[in-house]
Design a protein around this motif. Structure first.
Motif, PDB file in Angstrom:
ATOM      1  N   VAL A 152       0.835  -1.201   0.000  1.00  0.00           N
ATOM      2  CA  VAL A 152       0.000   0.000   0.000  1.00  0.00           C
ATOM      3  C   VAL A 152       0.867   1.247   0.000  1.00  0.00           C
ATOM      4  O   VAL A 152       0.620   2.189  -0.756  1.00  0.00           O
ATOM      5  N   ARG A 153       1.910   1.254   0.851  1.00  0.00           N
ATOM      6  CA  ARG A 153       2.800   2.419   0.888  1.00  0.00           C
ATOM      7  C   ARG A 153       3.527   2.600  -0.444  1.00  0.00           C
ATOM      8  O   ARG A 153       3.733   3.724  -0.909  1.00  0.00           O
ATOM      9  N   GLU A 154       3.916   1.498  -1.048  1.00  0.00           N
ATOM     10  CA  GLU A 154       4.617   1.570  -2.334  1.00  0.00           C
ATOM     11  C   GLU A 154       3.719   2.155  -3.416  1.00  0.00           C
ATOM     12  O   GLU A 154       4.139   3.020  -4.186  1.00  0.00           O
ATOM     13  N   VAL A 155       2.469   1.697  -3.466  1.00  0.00           N
ATOM     14  CA  VAL A 155       1.535   2.210  -4.468  1.00  0.00           C
ATOM     15  C   VAL A 155       1.213   3.666  -4.194  1.00  0.00           C
ATOM     16  O   VAL A 155       1.091   4.474  -5.118  1.00  0.00           O
ATOM     17  N   ALA A 156       1.068   4.024  -2.906  1.00  0.00           N
ATOM     18  CA  ALA A 156       0.792   5.422  -2.546  1.00  0.00           C
ATOM     19  C   ALA A 156       1.917   6.329  -3.028  1.00  0.00           C
ATOM     20  O   ALA A 156       1.678   7.431  -3.535  1.00  0.00           O
ATOM     21  N   ALA A 157       3.153   5.851  -2.888  1.00  0.00           N
ATOM     22  CA  ALA A 157       4.303   6.632  -3.366  1.00  0.00           C
ATOM     23  C   ALA A 157       4.254   6.785  -4.884  1.00  0.00           C
ATOM     24  O   ALA A 157       4.556   7.856  -5.426  1.00  0.00           O
ATOM     25  N   ASP A 158       3.852   5.728  -5.586  1.00  0.00           N
ATOM     26  CA  ASP A 158       3.723   5.790  -7.045  1.00  0.00           C
ATOM     27  C   ASP A 158       2.644   6.794  -7.446  1.00  0.00           C
ATOM     28  O   ASP A 158       2.807   7.551  -8.411  1.00  0.00           O
ATOM     29  N   THR A 169      -1.491   7.485 -13.546  1.00  0.00           N
ATOM     30  CA  THR A 169      -1.387   6.720 -12.309  1.00  0.00           C
ATOM     31  C   THR A 169      -1.605   5.242 -12.580  1.00  0.00           C
ATOM     32  O   THR A 169      -2.276   4.873 -13.547  1.00  0.00           O
ATOM     33  N   PRO A 170      -1.058   4.365 -11.744  1.00  0.00           N
ATOM     34  CA  PRO A 170      -1.241   2.919 -11.950  1.00  0.00           C
ATOM     35  C   PRO A 170      -2.706   2.522 -11.823  1.00  0.00           C
ATOM     36  O   PRO A 170      -3.466   3.127 -11.057  1.00  0.00           O
ATOM     37  N   THR A 171      -3.119   1.539 -12.564  1.00  0.00           N
ATOM     38  CA  THR A 171      -4.486   1.043 -12.525  1.00  0.00           C
ATOM     39  C   THR A 171      -4.539  -0.252 -11.711  1.00  0.00           C
ATOM     40  O   THR A 171      -3.507  -0.829 -11.368  1.00  0.00           O
ATOM     41  N   ALA A 172      -5.765  -0.699 -11.431  1.00  0.00           N
ATOM     42  CA  ALA A 172      -5.940  -1.958 -10.716  1.00  0.00           C
ATOM     43  C   ALA A 172      -5.320  -3.107 -11.506  1.00  0.00           C
ATOM     44  O   ALA A 172      -4.735  -4.032 -10.926  1.00  0.00           O
ATOM     45  N   ASP A 173      -5.430  -3.059 -12.840  1.00  0.00           N
ATOM     46  CA  ASP A 173      -4.834  -4.107 -13.671  1.00  0.00           C
ATOM     47  C   ASP A 173      -3.309  -4.102 -13.550  1.00  0.00           C
ATOM     48  O   ASP A 173      -2.672  -5.157 -13.516  1.00  0.00           O
ATOM     49  N   ASP A 174      -2.730  -2.885 -13.506  1.00  0.00           N
ATOM     50  CA  ASP A 174      -1.281  -2.783 -13.351  1.00  0.00           C
ATOM     51  C   ASP A 174      -0.831  -3.429 -12.043  1.00  0.00           C
ATOM     52  O   ASP A 174       0.163  -4.163 -11.994  1.00  0.00           O
ATOM     53  N   LEU A 175      -1.574  -3.138 -10.956  1.00  0.00           N
ATOM     54  CA  LEU A 175      -1.205  -3.675  -9.648  1.00  0.00           C
ATOM     55  C   LEU A 175      -1.419  -5.182  -9.587  1.00  0.00           C
ATOM     56  O   LEU A 175      -0.633  -5.907  -8.967  1.00  0.00           O
ATOM     57  N   ALA A 176      -2.481  -5.653 -10.226  1.00  0.00           N
ATOM     58  CA  ALA A 176      -2.732  -7.097 -10.247  1.00  0.00           C
ATOM     59  C   ALA A 176      -1.574  -7.820 -10.908  1.00  0.00           C
ATOM     60  O   ALA A 176      -1.147  -8.891 -10.456  1.00  0.00           O
ATOM     61  N   ASP A 177      -1.033  -7.238 -11.969  1.00  0.00           N
ATOM     62  CA  ASP A 177       0.086  -7.877 -12.674  1.00  0.00           C
ATOM     63  C   ASP A 177       1.380  -7.715 -11.886  1.00  0.00           C
ATOM     64  O   ASP A 177       2.180  -8.637 -11.800  1.00  0.00           O
ATOM     65  N   ARG A 178       1.581  -6.544 -11.296  1.00  0.00           N
ATOM     66  CA  ARG A 178       2.818  -6.286 -10.555  1.00  0.00           C
ATOM     67  C   ARG A 178       2.971  -7.238  -9.373  1.00  0.00           C
ATOM     68  O   ARG A 178       4.051  -7.788  -9.131  1.00  0.00           O
ATOM     69  N   TYR A 179       1.868  -7.441  -8.636  1.00  0.00           N
ATOM     70  CA  TYR A 179       1.943  -8.251  -7.422  1.00  0.00           C
ATOM     71  C   TYR A 179       1.395  -9.666  -7.606  1.00  0.00           C
ATOM     72  O   TYR A 179       1.281 -10.407  -6.632  1.00  0.00           O
ATOM     73  N   ASP A 180       1.013  -9.984  -8.844  1.00  0.00           N
ATOM     74  CA  ASP A 180       0.491 -11.327  -9.140  1.00  0.00           C
ATOM     75  C   ASP A 180      -0.710 -11.646  -8.246  1.00  0.00           C
ATOM     76  O   ASP A 180      -0.736 -12.651  -7.542  1.00  0.00           O
ATOM     77  N   VAL A 181      -1.689 -10.769  -8.267  1.00  0.00           N
ATOM     78  CA  VAL A 181      -2.916 -10.958  -7.499  1.00  0.00           C
ATOM     79  C   VAL A 181      -4.099 -10.784  -8.443  1.00  0.00           C
ATOM     80  O   VAL A 181      -3.938 -10.429  -9.612  1.00  0.00           O
ATOM     81  N   SER A 182      -5.305 -11.006  -7.927  1.00  0.00           N
ATOM     82  CA  SER A 182      -6.490 -10.829  -8.749  1.00  0.00           C
ATOM     83  C   SER A 182      -6.755  -9.344  -8.982  1.00  0.00           C
ATOM     84  O   SER A 182      -6.237  -8.482  -8.256  1.00  0.00           O
ATOM     85  N   ARG A 183      -7.597  -9.043  -9.970  1.00  0.00           N
ATOM     86  CA  ARG A 183      -7.929  -7.654 -10.239  1.00  0.00           C
ATOM     87  C   ARG A 183      -8.656  -7.039  -9.049  1.00  0.00           C
ATOM     88  O   ARG A 183      -8.464  -5.863  -8.723  1.00  0.00           O
ATOM     89  N   ARG A 184      -9.497  -7.837  -8.373  1.00  0.00           N
ATOM     90  CA  ARG A 184     -10.219  -7.330  -7.200  1.00  0.00           C
ATOM     91  C   ARG A 184      -9.240  -6.905  -6.104  1.00  0.00           C
ATOM     92  O   ARG A 184      -9.417  -5.871  -5.474  1.00  0.00           O
ATOM     93  N   LEU A 190      -5.305  -0.400  -4.616  1.00  0.00           N
ATOM     94  CA  LEU A 190      -5.351   0.954  -5.156  1.00  0.00           C
ATOM     95  C   LEU A 190      -6.182   1.869  -4.258  1.00  0.00           C
ATOM     96  O   LEU A 190      -5.786   3.005  -3.964  1.00  0.00           O
ATOM     97  N   ALA A 191      -7.332   1.362  -3.796  1.00  0.00           N
ATOM     98  CA  ALA A 191      -8.190   2.162  -2.919  1.00  0.00           C
ATOM     99  C   ALA A 191      -7.489   2.453  -1.592  1.00  0.00           C
ATOM    100  O   ALA A 191      -7.541   3.585  -1.077  1.00  0.00           O
ATOM    101  N   ALA A 192      -6.813   1.441  -1.040  1.00  0.00           N
ATOM    102  CA  ALA A 192      -6.110   1.627   0.228  1.00  0.00           C
ATOM    103  C   ALA A 192      -4.951   2.604   0.066  1.00  0.00           C
ATOM    104  O   ALA A 192      -4.683   3.417   0.954  1.00  0.00           O
TER     105      ALA A 192
END
Length: 204
Positions: A152-158, A169-184, A190-192
Protein backbone atom coordinates in the motif's frame (compact mmCIF):
# COMPACT_ATOMS: atom_id res chain seq x y z
CA UNK A 1 12.53 -9.50 -14.58
CA UNK A 2 8.75 -9.36 -14.73
CA UNK A 3 6.92 -7.84 -17.68
CA UNK A 4 6.34 -4.79 -15.50
CA UNK A 5 10.13 -4.52 -14.99
CA UNK A 6 10.72 -4.84 -18.74
CA UNK A 7 8.12 -2.17 -19.49
CA UNK A 8 9.68 0.18 -16.93
CA UNK A 9 13.16 -0.42 -18.38
CA UNK A 10 11.76 0.44 -21.81
CA UNK A 11 10.26 3.65 -20.41
CA UNK A 12 6.64 2.64 -21.05
CA UNK A 13 3.53 2.02 -19.00
CA UNK A 14 2.85 -1.69 -18.67
CA UNK A 15 -0.42 -1.63 -20.64
CA UNK A 16 1.26 0.38 -23.43
CA UNK A 17 4.25 -1.94 -23.57
CA UNK A 18 2.01 -4.99 -23.72
CA UNK A 19 -0.02 -3.53 -26.56
CA UNK A 20 3.03 -2.59 -28.59
CA UNK A 21 5.59 -5.25 -27.72
CA UNK A 22 4.06 -7.96 -25.51
CA UNK A 23 3.36 -10.58 -28.16
CA UNK A 24 6.70 -10.13 -29.95
CA UNK A 25 8.63 -10.16 -26.66
CA UNK A 26 7.00 -13.42 -25.50
CA UNK A 27 7.70 -15.01 -28.88
CA UNK A 28 11.41 -14.13 -28.74
CA UNK A 29 12.27 -14.30 -25.03
CA UNK A 30 11.47 -17.59 -23.26
CA UNK A 31 9.85 -17.45 -19.85
CA UNK A 32 12.25 -18.53 -17.12
CA UNK A 33 9.64 -20.20 -14.90
CA UNK A 34 7.15 -22.06 -17.09
CA UNK A 35 3.84 -22.86 -15.44
CA UNK A 36 3.98 -20.05 -12.87
CA UNK A 37 1.36 -17.27 -12.80
CA UNK A 38 4.01 -14.59 -12.38
CA UNK A 39 6.09 -14.83 -15.55
CA UNK A 40 9.78 -14.14 -15.03
CA UNK A 41 12.42 -13.57 -17.70
CA UNK A 42 16.20 -13.70 -17.70
CA UNK A 43 17.41 -10.12 -17.21
CA UNK A 44 20.20 -10.36 -19.81
CA UNK A 45 17.81 -11.66 -22.46
CA UNK A 46 15.16 -9.06 -21.61
CA UNK A 47 17.68 -6.22 -21.70
CA UNK A 48 18.96 -7.40 -25.07
CA UNK A 49 15.41 -7.30 -26.44
CA UNK A 50 14.87 -3.78 -25.08
CA UNK A 51 18.12 -2.57 -26.70
CA UNK A 52 17.41 -4.31 -30.00
CA UNK A 53 20.39 -6.65 -29.70
CA UNK A 54 20.42 -10.38 -30.53
CA UNK A 55 18.92 -12.43 -27.74
CA UNK A 56 21.72 -14.31 -25.93
CA UNK A 57 21.32 -17.99 -25.09
CA UNK A 58 19.63 -18.80 -21.79
CA UNK A 59 21.87 -19.11 -18.74
CA UNK A 60 23.12 -22.50 -17.60
CA UNK A 61 20.31 -24.55 -16.13
CA UNK A 62 22.43 -26.31 -13.48
CA UNK A 63 21.19 -25.57 -9.96
CA UNK A 64 23.09 -22.82 -8.17
CA UNK A 65 23.11 -22.28 -4.38
CA UNK A 66 21.92 -18.68 -4.82
CA UNK A 67 18.99 -19.55 -7.10
CA UNK A 68 15.82 -17.99 -5.68
CA UNK A 69 13.08 -20.58 -5.26
CA UNK A 70 9.37 -19.88 -5.04
CA UNK A 71 7.25 -21.28 -2.22
CA UNK A 72 6.09 -24.08 -4.53
CA UNK A 73 9.67 -24.96 -5.51
CA UNK A 74 10.75 -25.05 -1.85
CA UNK A 75 7.72 -27.22 -1.04
CA UNK A 76 8.68 -29.67 -3.80
CA UNK A 77 12.26 -29.75 -2.56
CA UNK A 78 11.19 -30.46 1.03
CA UNK A 79 8.48 -32.91 0.02
CA UNK A 80 5.65 -30.86 1.52
CA UNK A 81 3.14 -28.23 0.39
CA UNK A 82 3.19 -24.44 0.03
CA UNK A 83 1.11 -23.76 3.16
CA UNK A 84 3.55 -25.79 5.25
CA UNK A 85 6.50 -23.84 3.86
CA UNK A 86 4.77 -20.58 4.81
CA UNK A 87 4.15 -21.98 8.29
CA UNK A 88 7.81 -22.99 8.55
CA UNK A 89 8.86 -19.41 7.73
CA UNK A 90 6.31 -17.91 10.15
CA UNK A 91 7.57 -20.04 13.04
CA UNK A 92 11.29 -19.70 12.32
CA UNK A 93 11.72 -23.32 11.25
CA UNK A 94 12.73 -21.87 7.88
CA UNK A 95 14.24 -18.39 7.35
CA UNK A 96 11.90 -15.65 6.18
CA UNK A 97 13.49 -15.53 2.74
CA UNK A 98 13.46 -12.39 0.60
CA UNK A 99 10.59 -10.46 -0.94
CA UNK A 100 10.72 -9.74 -4.65
CA UNK A 101 7.95 -8.87 -7.11
CA UNK A 102 5.44 -9.00 -4.26
CA UNK A 103 6.33 -12.63 -3.47
CA UNK A 104 8.64 -14.40 -1.05
CA UNK A 105 11.61 -16.41 -2.28
CA UNK A 106 14.28 -18.57 -0.64
CA UNK A 107 17.85 -19.13 -1.83
CA UNK A 108 18.36 -22.73 -2.86
CA UNK A 109 21.08 -23.23 -0.24
CA UNK A 110 18.64 -22.24 2.53
CA UNK A 111 16.13 -24.87 1.44
CA UNK A 112 18.95 -27.40 1.03
CA UNK A 113 20.17 -26.73 4.59
CA UNK A 114 16.66 -27.28 5.90
CA UNK A 115 16.42 -30.53 3.94
CA UNK A 116 19.86 -31.75 5.09
CA UNK A 117 19.11 -30.95 8.74
CA UNK A 118 16.06 -33.21 8.80
CA UNK A 119 12.99 -32.73 10.97
CA UNK A 120 14.18 -31.01 14.15
CA UNK A 121 10.94 -29.40 15.22
CA UNK A 122 9.65 -29.79 18.76
CA UNK A 123 6.49 -31.84 18.41
CA UNK A 124 3.54 -31.27 20.77
CA UNK A 125 3.54 -34.86 22.02
CA UNK A 126 7.12 -34.41 23.24
CA UNK A 127 6.97 -30.88 24.65
CA UNK A 128 3.35 -30.22 25.47
CA UNK A 129 3.68 -27.08 23.35
CA UNK A 130 0.66 -27.74 21.15
CA UNK A 131 -1.68 -24.81 20.55
CA UNK A 132 -5.32 -25.16 21.40
CA UNK A 133 -8.03 -23.90 19.03
CA UNK A 134 -8.52 -20.18 19.57
CA UNK A 135 -4.95 -19.59 20.70
CA UNK A 136 -4.04 -16.08 19.42
CA UNK A 137 -0.78 -17.49 18.07
CA UNK A 138 -2.83 -19.34 15.47
CA UNK A 139 -3.65 -16.06 13.75
CA UNK A 140 -2.08 -15.14 10.43
CA UNK A 141 1.59 -14.15 10.78
CA UNK A 142 2.21 -10.46 11.23
CA UNK A 143 4.63 -10.56 8.33
CA UNK A 144 1.74 -11.10 5.94
CA UNK A 145 0.01 -7.94 7.16
CA UNK A 146 3.25 -5.96 7.05
CA UNK A 147 3.75 -7.09 3.45
CA UNK A 148 0.31 -5.78 2.55
CA UNK A 149 1.09 -2.49 4.28
CA UNK A 150 4.35 -2.25 2.36
CA UNK A 151 2.51 -2.70 -0.93
CA UNK A 152 0.00 0.00 0.00
CA UNK A 153 2.80 2.42 0.89
CA UNK A 154 4.62 1.57 -2.33
CA UNK A 155 1.54 2.21 -4.47
CA UNK A 156 0.79 5.42 -2.55
CA UNK A 157 4.30 6.63 -3.37
CA UNK A 158 3.72 5.79 -7.05
CA UNK A 159 0.45 7.73 -7.00
CA UNK A 160 2.08 10.76 -5.41
CA UNK A 161 4.95 10.72 -7.90
CA UNK A 162 2.58 10.32 -10.86
CA UNK A 163 0.40 13.21 -9.70
CA UNK A 164 3.42 15.45 -9.16
CA UNK A 165 4.89 14.62 -12.58
CA UNK A 166 1.54 14.69 -14.37
CA UNK A 167 1.92 11.05 -15.37
CA UNK A 168 -0.67 8.31 -15.67
CA UNK A 169 -1.39 6.72 -12.31
CA UNK A 170 -1.24 2.92 -11.95
CA UNK A 171 -4.49 1.04 -12.53
CA UNK A 172 -5.94 -1.96 -10.72
CA UNK A 173 -4.83 -4.11 -13.67
CA UNK A 174 -1.28 -2.78 -13.35
CA UNK A 175 -1.21 -3.67 -9.65
CA UNK A 176 -2.73 -7.10 -10.25
CA UNK A 177 0.09 -7.88 -12.67
CA UNK A 178 2.82 -6.29 -10.55
CA UNK A 179 1.94 -8.25 -7.42
CA UNK A 180 0.49 -11.33 -9.14
CA UNK A 181 -2.92 -10.96 -7.50
CA UNK A 182 -6.49 -10.83 -8.75
CA UNK A 183 -7.93 -7.65 -10.24
CA UNK A 184 -10.22 -7.33 -7.20
CA UNK A 185 -7.20 -7.36 -4.92
CA UNK A 186 -5.57 -4.81 -7.22
CA UNK A 187 -8.62 -2.59 -6.77
CA UNK A 188 -8.41 -2.95 -2.99
CA UNK A 189 -4.71 -2.10 -3.00
CA UNK A 190 -5.35 0.95 -5.16
CA UNK A 191 -8.19 2.16 -2.92
CA UNK A 192 -6.11 1.63 0.23
CA UNK A 193 -3.15 3.45 -1.33
CA UNK A 194 -5.32 6.43 -2.25
CA UNK A 195 -6.70 6.56 1.29
CA UNK A 196 -3.18 6.28 2.70
CA UNK A 197 -2.02 9.13 0.46
CA UNK A 198 -4.97 11.34 1.45
CA UNK A 199 -4.33 10.72 5.15
CA UNK A 200 -0.64 11.47 4.71
CA UNK A 201 -1.34 14.73 2.86
CA UNK A 202 -3.95 15.78 5.42
CA UNK A 203 -1.49 15.24 8.27
CA UNK A 204 1.00 17.71 6.80
Amino acid sequence: MTEADVAAAAGLELHTWRRRHGSDFRARVPVANPGERLRLYDAAQAQAYIEGRPIPPPPASEPHPEDLLSVDEVAAMLGTDASTVRAYAATGYLPQGVELHGRRWWPRHVAQQRLDAGDQRHHPERTGAGRRPGDPRNQAPRGRQSRTDARVREVAADLAQAETAGQTTPTADDLADRYDVSRRTGERLLAAARQHLEEHQASK
